[in-house]
Design an enzyme around this catalytic site. Structure first.
Site, mmCIF file in Angstrom:
data_model
loop_
_atom_site.group_PDB
_atom_site.id
_atom_site.type_symbol
_atom_site.label_atom_id
_atom_site.label_comp_id
_atom_site.label_asym_id
_atom_site.label_seq_id
_atom_site.Cartn_x
_atom_site.Cartn_y
_atom_site.Cartn_z
ATOM 1 N N SER A 38 0.756 -1.129 -0.102
ATOM 2 C CA SER A 38 0.487 -0.176 -0.400
ATOM 3 C C SER A 38 1.269 1.399 -0.104
ATOM 4 O O SER A 38 1.784 1.107 -0.372
ATOM 5 C CB SER A 38 -0.980 0.403 1.182
ATOM 6 N N ASN A 39 0.531 2.076 -0.100
ATOM 7 C CA ASN A 39 0.534 3.870 0.667
ATOM 8 C C ASN A 39 0.697 4.884 1.283
ATOM 9 O O ASN A 39 -0.388 3.962 2.033
ATOM 10 C CB ASN A 39 1.590 4.223 -0.608
ATOM 11 N N ARG A 40 1.226 5.532 1.430
ATOM 12 C CA ARG A 40 1.144 6.743 2.872
ATOM 13 C C ARG A 40 -0.428 8.117 2.749
ATOM 14 O O ARG A 40 -1.216 8.462 3.752
ATOM 15 C CB ARG A 40 1.659 7.504 2.893
ATOM 16 N N SER A 41 -1.703 7.386 1.553
ATOM 17 C CA SER A 41 -2.324 8.294 1.525
ATOM 18 C C SER A 41 -3.088 8.002 2.299
ATOM 19 O O SER A 41 -4.139 6.801 2.673
ATOM 20 C CB SER A 41 -3.673 8.364 -0.134
ATOM 21 N N ALA B 137 -4.335 7.300 -4.162
ATOM 22 C CA ALA B 137 -2.971 6.656 -4.731
ATOM 23 C C ALA B 137 -2.827 5.414 -5.216
ATOM 24 O O ALA B 137 -3.397 4.436 -4.090
ATOM 25 C CB ALA B 137 -2.556 7.278 -3.338
#
Ligand code: PMT
Length: 217
Positions: A21-24, A88
């Site tokens: 995943s990512n930091r959004s 994102a």
């Protein structure tokens, strides 16, 4: 007006308990949803997992992976006037998802990734969306050039570019600072809370939508 907004990260599964995943945080997209609803527009918020409260009076569709988000967007696009892609979305997803939790045995393991479907890029070319199309661009260099390339490649009316090399704006922050890139002009909106920026962005998007429809700009 009927407005679709994507927000938050996607989660690409590796095994039953792990994902990429990512930091959004979802804040920018949720702030936009709130801004349009406040002006009595109908908003469908398609969101990856976040810890935020869903804004009141918003139709909310939670999704997990890029493929889930794509399917939800494809289903909704024919019914909306404006589509804004703030999520994102993961660019890559594991080729195989292990059915059991991967055991800690080998010193190194390899996970092969494949490209995810380009949701924004398919809006016009695959799904034939004819409404007002807004993409975001998360860039760490050459903000304007990269945003303009995305504007043309994905047949958008507008790209909202943010510099995500700065930790105080963009991903998982409370403030942002954006460059709006359109065919004929660029507009810079200085650093502000995501809530304030969202109100400015909503006003600009609605004005441009009217102009595209042949109304007064
Ligand atoms: O959620 P916050 O913490 O508030 O942070 C906000 C944000 C930084 C996530 C947001 O402002 C932002 O920049 N969103 C876009 C992030 C991104 O994935 O940018 P990109 O340049 O990689 O992608 C370009 C565009 O294509 C985006 O509109 C994205 O939603 C879309 N995309 C990307 C990949 C993919 N497979 N499908 C897509 O539709």
């Amino acid at each position: 007006m009927k407005i679709l907004i994507t927000a938050g990260p996607t989660r690409e599964p590796i095994d039953p308990v792990r994902f990429l995943s990512n930091r959004s945080s979802g804040r920018m997209g949720y702030a936009l949803a709130h801004a349009f609803v406040k002006q009595q527009h109908q908003v469908l918020l398609i969101s990856g997992p976040t810890s935020l409260d869903v804004p009141h009076h918003v139709d909310y569709l939670p999704v997990e992976s890029a493929q889930d988000m794509h399917d939800a967007v494809a289903h909704a696009l024919p019914r909306v006037d404006i589509a804004i892609f703030c999520a994102a979305v993961a660019d890559y997803t594991p080729v195989e998802v292990a059915t059991q939790k991967i055991k800690k045995s080998d010193e190194f393991i390899t996970i092969t990734l494949k490209k995810t479907i380009d949701i924004l890029g398919s809006a016009r070319s695959v799904h034939g969306f004819t409404g007002y199309l807004v993409g975001f661009a998360a860039e760490t260099e050459d903000l304007e050039t990269n945003a303009r390339t995305k504007l043309l490649a994905k047949k958008c009316d507008m790209i909202i570019a943010n510099d995500v090399s700065q930790s105080s704006i963009g991903f998982d922050s409370h403030e942002n600072e954006v460059l709006i890139v359109e065919a004929e002009e660029n507009t810079k909106l200085p650093r502000d809370s995501k809530e304030h920026l969202a109100h400015h962005l909503a006003a600009i998007i609605l004005k441009r939508f009217d102009r595209k429809r042949g109304g007064v700009s």
